[in-house]
Design a protein around this motif. Structure first.
Motif, mmCIF file in Angstrom:
data_model
loop_
_atom_site.group_PDB
_atom_site.id
_atom_site.type_symbol
_atom_site.label_atom_id
_atom_site.label_comp_id
_atom_site.label_asym_id
_atom_site.label_seq_id
_atom_site.Cartn_x
_atom_site.Cartn_y
_atom_site.Cartn_z
ATOM 1 N N THR A 6 33.746 56.151 38.468
ATOM 2 C CA THR A 6 33.544 55.852 37.055
ATOM 3 C C THR A 6 33.142 57.104 36.295
ATOM 4 O O THR A 6 32.104 57.161 35.666
ATOM 5 C CB THR A 6 32.457 54.781 36.882
ATOM 6 O OG1 THR A 6 31.274 55.256 37.508
ATOM 7 C CG2 THR A 6 32.872 53.467 37.489
ATOM 8 N N SER A 8 34.975 58.632 33.702
ATOM 9 C CA SER A 8 35.244 58.267 32.315
ATOM 10 C C SER A 8 36.541 57.492 32.310
ATOM 11 O O SER A 8 37.309 57.527 33.265
ATOM 12 C CB SER A 8 35.375 59.508 31.426
ATOM 13 O OG SER A 8 36.595 60.166 31.721
ATOM 14 N N THR A 9 36.799 56.783 31.238
ATOM 15 C CA THR A 9 38.027 56.001 31.157
ATOM 16 C C THR A 9 39.247 56.910 31.252
ATOM 17 O O THR A 9 40.208 56.593 31.940
ATOM 18 C CB THR A 9 38.052 55.187 29.857
ATOM 19 O OG1 THR A 9 36.879 54.363 29.832
ATOM 20 C CG2 THR A 9 39.272 54.291 29.796
ATOM 21 N N VAL A 61 32.071 47.930 39.556
ATOM 22 C CA VAL A 61 31.542 48.937 38.641
ATOM 23 C C VAL A 61 32.352 48.828 37.354
ATOM 24 O O VAL A 61 33.579 48.844 37.378
ATOM 25 C CB VAL A 61 31.666 50.365 39.216
ATOM 26 C CG1 VAL A 61 31.200 51.395 38.205
ATOM 27 C CG2 VAL A 61 30.891 50.481 40.516
ATOM 28 N N GLU A 63 32.642 50.285 33.250
ATOM 29 C CA GLU A 63 32.248 51.283 32.272
ATOM 30 C C GLU A 63 32.764 50.824 30.918
ATOM 31 O O GLU A 63 33.975 50.794 30.681
ATOM 32 C CB GLU A 63 32.843 52.644 32.630
ATOM 33 C CG GLU A 63 32.402 53.753 31.696
ATOM 34 C CD GLU A 63 33.029 55.071 32.095
ATOM 35 O OE1 GLU A 63 34.049 55.424 31.474
ATOM 36 O OE2 GLU A 63 32.501 55.724 33.006
ATOM 37 N N SER A 66 29.741 54.013 26.729
ATOM 38 C CA SER A 66 28.971 54.970 27.524
ATOM 39 C C SER A 66 28.093 54.268 28.560
ATOM 40 O O SER A 66 27.366 54.931 29.297
ATOM 41 C CB SER A 66 28.099 55.832 26.611
ATOM 42 O OG SER A 66 27.186 55.006 25.910
ATOM 43 N N THR A 68 27.438 52.133 31.991
ATOM 44 C CA THR A 68 28.004 51.814 33.293
ATOM 45 C C THR A 68 27.129 50.758 33.941
ATOM 46 O O THR A 68 25.904 50.864 33.940
ATOM 47 C CB THR A 68 28.052 53.065 34.193
ATOM 48 O OG1 THR A 68 28.862 54.048 33.555
ATOM 49 C CG2 THR A 68 28.636 52.746 35.555
ATOM 50 N N ARG A 69 27.789 49.719 34.481
ATOM 51 C CA ARG A 69 27.053 48.630 35.120
ATOM 52 C C ARG A 69 27.659 48.359 36.488
ATOM 53 O O ARG A 69 28.877 48.293 36.640
ATOM 54 C CB ARG A 69 27.128 47.374 34.257
ATOM 55 C CG ARG A 69 26.304 46.227 34.782
ATOM 56 C CD ARG A 69 26.329 45.075 33.843
ATOM 57 N NE ARG A 69 27.625 44.415 33.982
ATOM 58 C CZ ARG A 69 27.871 43.184 33.597
ATOM 59 N NH1 ARG A 69 26.947 42.490 32.999
ATOM 60 N NH2 ARG A 69 29.061 42.653 33.770
ATOM 61 N N SER A 70 26.796 48.210 37.482
ATOM 62 C CA SER A 70 27.235 47.889 38.840
ATOM 63 C C SER A 70 26.684 46.526 39.228
ATOM 64 O O SER A 70 25.525 46.222 38.938
ATOM 65 C CB SER A 70 26.710 48.924 39.839
ATOM 66 O OG SER A 70 27.240 50.188 39.539
#
Length: 167
Positions: A6, A8-9, A61, A63, A66, A68-70
């Motif tokens: 992750t 960046s996109t 994960v 995104e 900005s 990020t979550r897991s």
């Protein structure tokens, strides 16, 4: 070996499109070693699925902007999304149709189903899902409102074997 992380996109898009041609399409038997599904738009999401004695584990994960979550969830069956197996309610699954769904360069036979999550009072949420029975995984999901309108939740755009891309 390719890695999908992750960063960046934009980096994720490059990583996914660059890896697609090199990875083999996963089958149900690959879940013991790991299957990875990912999407780039409208946000980046990578999910790694691996068999356990009680079903399978999903490590996700996401995104969004900005942030990020897991998350990690133990699932007993692919049609029961994380958190749906509550003792205070139930899940109703209704088969709609079977079709072939393209995920990157891979084709999967899917069952389009509705999943109604209801609490004891009968209220809840309804999702339209594209379930791949060979993988025992949902490849795409949309929320359905009271008027029947669909709002996409996710739709994986890449599929591969986790061992081929790195963890």
């Amino acid at each position: 070996m390719h890695r999908i992380t992750t960063l960046s996109t934009a980096t994720a898009l490059f990583a996914l499109t660059g890896t697609n041609a090199l990875a083999e399409c996963p089958t149900g038997s690959d879940k013991k070693d790991g299957i990875t599904l990912a999407q780039n738009t409208p946000f980046f999401m990578r999910s790694d699925f691996k068999s356990t004695p009680d079903g399978f584990v999903e490590q996700r994960v996401m995104e969004v902007g900005s942030a990020t979550r897991s998350t990690m969830a133990l699932c007993r069956h692919g049609l029961v999304m994380s958190g749906e197996h509550s003792p205070s309610g139930h899940v109703e699954i209704t088969f709609i149709e079977a079709e072939t769904r393209q995920v990157g360069e891979c084709s999967f036979e899917v069952w389009n189903v509705t999943s109604s999550l209801k609490d004891r009072g009968g209220t809840g949420a309804v999702f339209l899902m594209a379930y791949a029975p060979e993988l025992d995984l949902v490849l795409a999901a949309s929320a359905t409102d009271a008027d029947g309108n669909q709002t996409p939740v996710y739709a994986y755009q890449w599929a591969g074997k986790t061992a081929e891309i790195g963890e």
